[in-house]
Scaffold this motif. Structure first.
Motif, PDB file in Angstrom:
ATOM      1  N   ARG A 196      12.082  13.821   3.791  1.00  0.00           N
ATOM      2  CA  ARG A 196      11.621  15.012   3.105  1.00  0.00           C
ATOM      3  C   ARG A 196      10.158  14.559   3.034  1.00  0.00           C
ATOM      4  N   VAL A 197       9.940  13.980   3.938  1.00  0.00           N
ATOM      5  CA  VAL A 197       8.053  14.427   4.454  1.00  0.00           C
ATOM      6  C   VAL A 197       7.434  14.952   5.565  1.00  0.00           C
ATOM      7  N   THR A 218       0.092  12.612   5.409  1.00  0.00           N
ATOM      8  CA  THR A 218       0.718  13.264   4.992  1.00  0.00           C
ATOM      9  C   THR A 218      -0.006  14.004   3.437  1.00  0.00           C
ATOM     10  N   LYS A 219       0.274  14.617   3.117  1.00  0.00           N
ATOM     11  CA  LYS A 219      -0.239  15.201   1.662  1.00  0.00           C
ATOM     12  C   LYS A 219       0.032  13.862   0.389  1.00  0.00           C
ATOM     13  N   PHE A 220       0.950  12.770   0.948  1.00  0.00           N
ATOM     14  CA  PHE A 220       0.717  11.606  -0.146  1.00  0.00           C
ATOM     15  C   PHE A 220      -0.034  10.613  -0.340  1.00  0.00           C
ATOM     16  N   MET A 221      -0.605  10.798   0.961  1.00  0.00           N
ATOM     17  CA  MET A 221      -2.324  10.012   1.812  1.00  0.00           C
ATOM     18  C   MET A 221      -3.176  10.558   1.855  1.00  0.00           C
ATOM     19  N   ALA A 250       0.859  -1.234   0.288  1.00  0.00           N
ATOM     20  CA  ALA A 250      -0.322   0.003   0.083  1.00  0.00           C
ATOM     21  C   ALA A 250       1.127   1.486  -0.128  1.00  0.00           C
ATOM     22  N   TYR A 251       1.760   1.569   1.192  1.00  0.00           N
ATOM     23  CA  TYR A 251       2.871   2.729   0.860  1.00  0.00           C
ATOM     24  C   TYR A 251       3.599   2.454  -0.480  1.00  0.00           C
ATOM     25  N   ALA A 258       4.695   9.222  -5.470  1.00  0.00           N
ATOM     26  CA  ALA A 258       5.701  10.148  -4.889  1.00  0.00           C
ATOM     27  C   ALA A 258       6.194   9.958  -3.679  1.00  0.00           C
ATOM     28  N   PHE A 259       5.831   8.617  -2.623  1.00  0.00           N
ATOM     29  CA  PHE A 259       5.728   8.980  -1.480  1.00  0.00           C
ATOM     30  C   PHE A 259       6.965   8.164  -1.522  1.00  0.00           C
ATOM     31  N   PRO A 260       8.654   8.546  -0.693  1.00  0.00           N
ATOM     32  CA  PRO A 260       9.622   7.975  -0.398  1.00  0.00           C
ATOM     33  C   PRO A 260       8.934   5.490  -0.849  1.00  0.00           C
ATOM     34  N   GLY A 261       9.592   5.616  -1.381  1.00  0.00           N
ATOM     35  CA  GLY A 261      10.384   4.228  -1.425  1.00  0.00           C
ATOM     36  C   GLY A 261      11.125   3.580  -0.909  1.00  0.00           C
ATOM     37  N   PRO A 262      11.516   1.892  -0.646  1.00  0.00           N
ATOM     38  CA  PRO A 262      12.340   0.734   0.306  1.00  0.00           C
ATOM     39  C   PRO A 262      13.708   1.809  -0.279  1.00  0.00           C
TER      40      PRO A 262
END
Length: 173
Positions: free
Chosen positions: A163-164, A136-139, A25-26, A31-35
């Motif tokens: 950066r979040v 966050t705005k990503f969500m 899901a994440y 644009a959410f930071p990845g692993p």
């Protein structure tokens, strides 16, 4: 026939599957930071069941009658073990939740709202005066849902990780 969903605490044999649902899901958030950028965060998601080793912490799942886990959230009976980047340990008479995740194939079915409602219900039973969360705005889909459910922005709870920018919210009970 409409799927019947059950909201309950995850059992230890479901922790790994629930962690994978959260990772998926994440990763899917635009644009959410990845692993590669946040390996420790994704490791925490994958091992989300270990959070329940702390007192008053529950991994709540939404599961179908045939065992399909559609979503999950981590509920904190008090803020002592919340563990985000915000210092909320001093928030008295408060519960919280983090890491809400819904499987891609069940988005739009109300799973997230059911999980959030369960957290609010538990906080009420435990006589908490408020529920504290972060987003966050990503969500943005979840953020909108929180606001529709009555959560109000609480800028004093905001923090930044990497950066979040992570925004705090409160719901009075």
């Amino acid at each position: 026939m409409e799927t019947q969903w059950l909201i309950r605490n995850a059992m230890p044999h479901e922790f790994e599957r629930t962690g994978q649902l959260m990772v998926d899901a994440y990763i899917a958030l635009e644009a959410f930071p990845g692993p590669d950028e946040e390996p420790r965060y994704y490791q925490m998601l994958a091992n989300v069941g270990t959070l329940t080793e702390k007192p008053g912490v529950d991994l709540i799942i939404c599961i179908s009658g045939d065992g399909v886990i559609a979503g999950a959230v981590v509920y904190f009976e008090d803020m002592a073990h919340y563990g985000s980047g915000a210092d909320v340990s001093g928030e008295k008479e408060a519960a919280g939740f983090r890491l809400l995740a819904v499987a891609a194939h069940t988005r739009g079915c109300g799973i997230g709202k059911m999980l959030v409602s369960e957290c609010i219900r538990r906080a009420g039973i435990q006589k908490r005066r408020q529920v504290i969360i972060h987003s966050t705005k990503f969500m943005r889909v979840a953020w909108g849902m929180y606001e529709r459910m009555g959560f109000k922005r609480a800028a004093e709870l905001d923090f930044t990780t990497g950066r979040v920018v992570v925004a705090g919210f409160r719901l009075g009970l």
